[in-house]
Design an enzyme around this catalytic site. Structure first.
Site, PDB file in Angstrom:
ATOM      1  N   LYS A  12       0.850  -1.180   0.000  1.00 25.84           N
ATOM      2  CA  LYS A  12       0.000   0.000   0.000  1.00 25.84           C
ATOM      3  C   LYS A  12       0.889   1.233   0.000  1.00 25.84           C
ATOM      4  CE  LYS A  12      -3.637   2.248   2.615  1.00 25.84           C
ATOM      5  NZ  LYS A  12      -4.512   2.128   3.787  1.00 25.84           N
TER       6      LYS A  12
ATOM      7  N   LYS B  36      -2.048  -1.527  -4.001  1.00 25.52           N
ATOM      8  CA  LYS B  36      -2.944  -0.373  -3.936  1.00 25.52           C
ATOM      9  C   LYS B  36      -2.146   0.907  -3.943  1.00 25.52           C
ATOM     10  CE  LYS B  36      -5.983   1.671  -0.574  1.00 25.52           C
ATOM     11  NZ  LYS B  36      -6.406   1.666   0.773  1.00 25.52           N
TER      12      LYS B  36
HETATM   13  C1  PBG Z   1      -7.496   2.969   5.541  1.00 26.31           C
HETATM   14  C2  PBG Z   1      -7.737   2.834   4.078  1.00 26.31           C
HETATM   15  C3  PBG Z   1      -7.580   3.814   3.089  1.00 26.31           C
HETATM   16  C4  PBG Z   1      -8.040   3.239   1.906  1.00 26.31           C
HETATM   17  C5  PBG Z   1      -8.413   1.940   2.204  1.00 26.31           C
HETATM   18  N1  PBG Z   1      -8.196   1.705   3.538  1.00 26.31           N
HETATM   19  C6  PBG Z   1      -7.153   5.216   3.173  1.00 26.31           C
HETATM   20  C7  PBG Z   1      -5.798   5.581   3.586  1.00 26.31           C
HETATM   21  O1  PBG Z   1      -4.917   4.767   3.831  1.00 26.31           O
HETATM   22  O2  PBG Z   1      -5.614   6.793   3.703  1.00 26.31           O
HETATM   23  C8  PBG Z   1      -8.118   3.930   0.580  1.00 26.31           C
HETATM   24  C9  PBG Z   1      -9.199   3.456  -0.303  1.00 26.31           C
HETATM   25  C10 PBG Z   1      -9.544   4.400  -1.394  1.00 26.31           C
HETATM   26  O3  PBG Z   1      -8.952   5.471  -1.568  1.00 26.31           O
HETATM   27  O4  PBG Z   1     -10.468   4.060  -2.141  1.00 26.31           O
HETATM   28  N2  PBG Z   1      -6.292   2.511   5.989  1.00 26.31           N
HETATM   29 ZN    ZN Z   2      -5.816   3.306   8.028  1.00 25.92          ZN
END
Ligand code: PBG
Ligand code: ZN
Length: 324
Positions: free
Chosen positions: A192, A245
């Site tokens: 991520k 992601k």
């Molecule tokens: C929380 C999380 C996020 C997303 C999924 N889980 C946001 C972040 O890390 O700021 C993003 C999903 C999206 O943008 O569609 N940890």
């Molecule tokens: Zn988070």
């Protein structure tokens, strides 16, 4: 004589026969935002067409998900009250837990994924508990494990930790097994990146960090080998599936993860990717269907086995209609 690959493009029937990439609705997962309360059905302004539900209105969308043939839903929770440690993340009557109970009972054939993180539940908006101004990795693990177990107890088939703390997959696996939930899968957000494309999500989930950013735990977009290390560790700790992601800017990462690991790979087309297509389509600058289909095809071509996307319902329809 010249070689003529163009012959393979001559008719629709030939093109169909020789396609290298095929999509099915069963590879799609639809993210849904659940708020505590009743009668909630409100549009998320930065994500046109996406709604927030409460546990009682949630079955409305599950009906559509089932009808579309989409495999399942990934749930995010919005609590009424946030605190320092995010305690509503493991509340038995939390938004996600309630929604899981209702959903699993009425739609047992759908796959229910619970997003496991603290940022929607903490007053400061970070993904773990704080020690001063930084996240305390090891203290956070126990809380994430609690959230995962409470989601599994409420009916989650799969828990999806998105926090990026080190060791969380192992901590969650141990806690699930100790609670007798050996069959609950872990779909790790292994890779991520610290991304600008989460912008609309932070509005949707009201989870923007109150100070600083997430670069202390999310990955640097410049790094690919580090992604492979994250995957390796998560798989060793017991991840059943891994996610990359965002999706579109990271096709090379999806490909590398696919080649270097043996677990199914998911790609998350995040909120900002959705919003860009929506915004451009609203101005007539791109065709929404063609753009969303092309993105989905390219993610699968890159190696994704599962797509998590806000376009899941439409994509399922477009797949059935032969658009992709
Ligand atoms: C929380 C999380 C996020 C997303 C999924 N889980 C946001 C972040 O890390 O700021 C993003 C999903 C999206 O943008 O569609 N940890
Ligand atoms: Zn988070």
């Amino acid at each position: 004589m010249i070689s003529r690959p163009r012959r393979l493009r001559r008719t629709a029937a030939i093109r169909d026969m020789v396609r290298e990439t095929r999509l099915s609705p069963s590879m799609l997962v639809y993210p849904v935002f659940i708020r505590e309360g009743r009668n909630v059905f409100e549009e998320i302004s930065a994500m046109p067409g996406q709604m927030r539900y409460s546990p009682d209105t949630f079955p409305r969308i599950l009906e559509q998900v089932t009808e579309a043939g989409v495999s399942g839903v990934l749930l995010f929770g919005l609590p009424e009250h946030k605190d320092e440690i995010g305690s509503r993340a493991w509340a038995e009557d939390g938004a996600v837990q309630q929604a899981l109970r209702v959903g699993k009972e009425r739609f047992p054939e759908l796959i229910f994924f619970g997003d496991v993180c603290l940022c929607e539940y903490t007053s400061h908006g970070h993904c773990g508990v704080l020690k001063g101004e930084t996240v305390d990795n090891d203290r956070t693990l126990e809380l994430l494990a609690r959230a995962a177990v409470s989601q599994a107890a409420a009916g989650a088939d799969v828990v999806a930790p998105s926090d990026m703390m080190d060791g969380r997959v192992g901590a969650i696996r141990t806690a699930l097994d100790a609670a007798g939930m050996e069959d609950t899968l872990i779909f790790s957000y292994a890779v991520k990146y610290a991304s600008a494309f989460y912008g609309p999500f932070r509005e949707a989930a009201d989870s923007a960090p109150a100070f600083g950013d997430r670069r202390g735990y999310q990955m640097d977009p410049r790094n690919l080998r580090e992604a492979l290390r994250e995957v390796q560790l998560d798989v060793a700790e017991g991840a059943d599936m891994v996610m990359v992601k965002p999706g579109l800017p990271y096709l090379d990462v999806i490909r590398a993860v696919k080649e270097k690991s043996c677990v199914p790979v998911g790609a998350y087309s995040v909120s900002g990717e959705y919003a860009m297509i929506k915004a451009a389509a609203a101005r007539g600058w791109v065709d929404e269907c063609r753009a969303a289909c092309e993105v989905a095809v390219c993610l699968v071509r890159a190696g994704a086995d599962v797509l998590i996307t806000y376009h899941a319902l439409e994509l399922a329809r477009w797949i059935r209609e032969g658009m992709l």
